[in-house]
Scaffold this active site. Structure first.
Site, mmCIF file in Angstrom:
data_model
loop_
_atom_site.group_PDB
_atom_site.id
_atom_site.type_symbol
_atom_site.label_atom_id
_atom_site.label_comp_id
_atom_site.label_asym_id
_atom_site.label_seq_id
_atom_site.Cartn_x
_atom_site.Cartn_y
_atom_site.Cartn_z
ATOM 1 N N GLY A 16 98.687 7.233 32.876
ATOM 2 C CA GLY A 16 97.525 7.093 32.052
ATOM 3 C C GLY A 16 97.507 7.626 31.345
ATOM 4 N N PHE A 19 92.593 10.937 27.661
ATOM 5 C CA PHE A 19 93.454 11.336 26.362
ATOM 6 C C PHE A 19 94.400 12.716 26.623
ATOM 7 C CE2 PHE A 19 88.338 10.975 26.649
ATOM 8 C CZ PHE A 19 88.490 11.236 25.380
ATOM 9 N N GLU A 176 72.061 13.408 29.200
ATOM 10 C CA GLU A 176 72.133 12.681 28.024
ATOM 11 C C GLU A 176 71.408 11.213 28.374
ATOM 12 O OE1 GLU A 176 75.826 14.173 25.441
ATOM 13 O OE2 GLU A 176 76.575 13.333 26.909
ATOM 14 N N ALA A 321 87.775 16.707 27.546
ATOM 15 C CA ALA A 321 88.806 16.257 26.635
ATOM 16 C C ALA A 321 89.821 17.121 25.878
ATOM 17 C CB ALA A 321 88.508 15.103 25.795
#
Ligand SMILES: Cc1cc2nc3c(=O)[nH]c(=O)nc-3n(C[C@H](O)[C@H](O)[C@H](O)COP(=O)(O)OP(=O)(O)OC[C@H]3O[C@@H](n4cnc5c(N)ncnc54)[C@H](O)[C@@H]3O)c2cc1C
Length: 432
Positions: A16, A19, A176, A321
């Site tokens: 992965g 982050f 958002e 994150a």
């Protein structure tokens, strides 16, 4: 199969390049280790701005970077484009989908999560979520196609359904998306259409819980709701959705005809826990020990969205994150201390810097705990924070320019319908 390896060096495999994984790579710099960084995508994705790709505000290349490029100055890091399908923990091998197996001395699983449909995976076809660049361009295509089809539609009922946009889930992503879609319809698109008034589009944000932005202080939730409503968003609270279909959604006892539905609720961890037969919570998140190792396997760490862990004081670490980055840094520190024969660092402890969400192009809310900000000032802080965390000067400048253009001229640079005019993904509602 052996990744390029210097004789006798400790092999760290990191799965992965998000982050958490990237931060672990950064933290291991300077150590005498060989690192294999595996990801099924060749890029690192800045997910916090995915909604801006989905709403035609930013281009895909502005929020993603090739992983190989990011580690180009680290000769000890080998980047592999591959999908991990399992782990043979006894033989210390990572299993890849092409049949290869990669040996490790230390393994770090940082494979993230995807959205979940609470047992209704069939809804994904009608209500795509937002996790990958492909998801974002799919949502963008559906949004823009809905306006295009409405422009050519003579049946008023069908036109209304085409101009109804439903977002399910009022966390930061849902809020958002709703705010930006409302602005797109109210101002950006309006001068470009001849037969429809895009300002009549309905943007409906449906939430099962009692407020939007449930993770924020109540006063900020209330402010966000008022601001959304001022933008024209219809906010439906305490309304679990009971059905999604090509025709629309059912929530409470209501049926809402809509051709565009976006899913912004629920997450499901990657199958890392299944690979190891390790304990997991209901969302499939691997339950790691306080040093972020997997129970029974001290040489295997798991971090980020694919795990669940509480702080020493019992508070669950959020799936965001900064938490993934802090865990990546912590794990690198543990590996370092083991290699040097030093004492293991104390248990992982998460430090929360604050929660941020935007409402359209001018407003935001920020919850720093004791300090709470809202409005234009919060938006500027949100903007600076995101620019700061983007990678590379070119991308920072490019995003600043795109945002300036949106602010000053209401133009969104990425209004492109890609992947064809007709649907190619299986779930697209048939054009009517
Ligand atoms: C739309 C959206 C908006 C968000 N907004 C915010 C925000 O504003 N602020 C915030 O702090 N957080 C936000 N988050 C959450 C944040 O992005 C995650 O918490 C963070 O990405 C977790 O990092 P990670 O390293 O655990 O996983 P990820 O960053 O998701 O990385 C996982 C990596 O693993 C790879 N991978 C997965 N499975 C495999 C496999 N089998 N084989 C090989 N590779 C694999 C993936 O390709 C990916 O690159 C948002 C998330 C989304 C989806």
């Amino acid at each position: 199969m052996d990744a390029a390896r210097s004789e006798g060096r400790h092999r760290v495999v990191i799965v992965g390049g998000g982050f958490g994984g990237l931060q672990a790579v950064t933290g291991l710099a300077g150590l005498p280790v060989d690192i294999a960084l595996i990801d099924r995508r060749n890029y690192h994705l800045f997910q916090p701005l995915l909604y801006q790709v989905a709403t035609a505000s930013l281009a895909t290349s502005e929020i993603a970077w090739p992983i190989r490029y990011l580690v180009r100055r680290r000769p000890e890091v080998t980047t592999m484009l591959a999908t991990v399908v399992g782990v043979d923990a006894t033989a210390r091998r990572v299993l890849l989908d092409d049949g290869r197996a990669l040996p490790y001395d230390t393994l770090v699983l940082a494979t993230g999560a995807r959205h979940a449909y609470f047992g209704h995976d069939e809804w994904e076809a009608f209500a795509p979520g937002l996790k990958t660049l492909e998801d974002a361009t799919t949502v963008r295509r559906r949004l823009l196609l809905a306006f295009e089809r409405a422009e050519c539609e003579s049946d008023p009922q069908e036109r209304a359904a085409l101009l109804t946009f439903v977002i399910i889930g009022a966390g930061p992503t849902g809020v958002e998306l709703a705010g930006t879609i409302a602005e797109l319809a109210r101002s950006t698109l309006q001068p470009d259409f001849r037969h429809i008034d895009t300002r009549t589009a309905r943007v409906v944000l449906i939430e099962a819980g009692p407020r939007v932005l449930a993770g924020f202080a109540e006063e900020l939730s209330a402010y966000a709701q008022r601001s959304l409503e001022r933008l024209g968003v219809e906010v439906e609270l305490n309304q679990p959705v009971s059905e999604c279909s090509p025709d629309g959604v059912v929530f409470g006892s209501r049926v809402l005809e809509a051709r565009t539905i976006i899913w912004a609720a629920g997450v499901r961890a990657s199958p890392a826990a299944d690979w190891l037969g390790a304990p997991a919570d209901r969302a499939g998140r691997l339950m790691v020990l306080p040093d972020l190792t997997v129970p029974g396997w001290p040489e295997i760490f798991a971090i980020g969205d694919t795990v669940t862990i509480a702080d020493p004081d019992g508070k669950p670490v959020p799936g965001i994150a900064p938490a993934a980055k802090q865990q990546g840094r912590y794990v690198a520190g543990v590996i370092k201390s083991r290699l040097r024969g030093e004492a293991t660092p104390p248990a992982f402890r998460y430090r929360h810097a604050g929660s941020l969400a935007t409402i359209g192009k001018r407003l935001a809310v920020i919850d720093f705990g004791r300090i709470k900000l809202r409005g234009a000032l919060a938006w500027w802080i949100w903007g600076f924070a995101h620019i700061y965390f983007l990678i590379g000067l070119r991308n920072r400048l490019s995003v600043i320019l795109s945002w300036l253009w949106i602010h000053m001229r209401d133009q969104r640079s990425a209004r492109l319908i890609t992947q064809g005019r007709q649907s190619t993904d299986s779930g697209e509602a048939a054009p009517r």
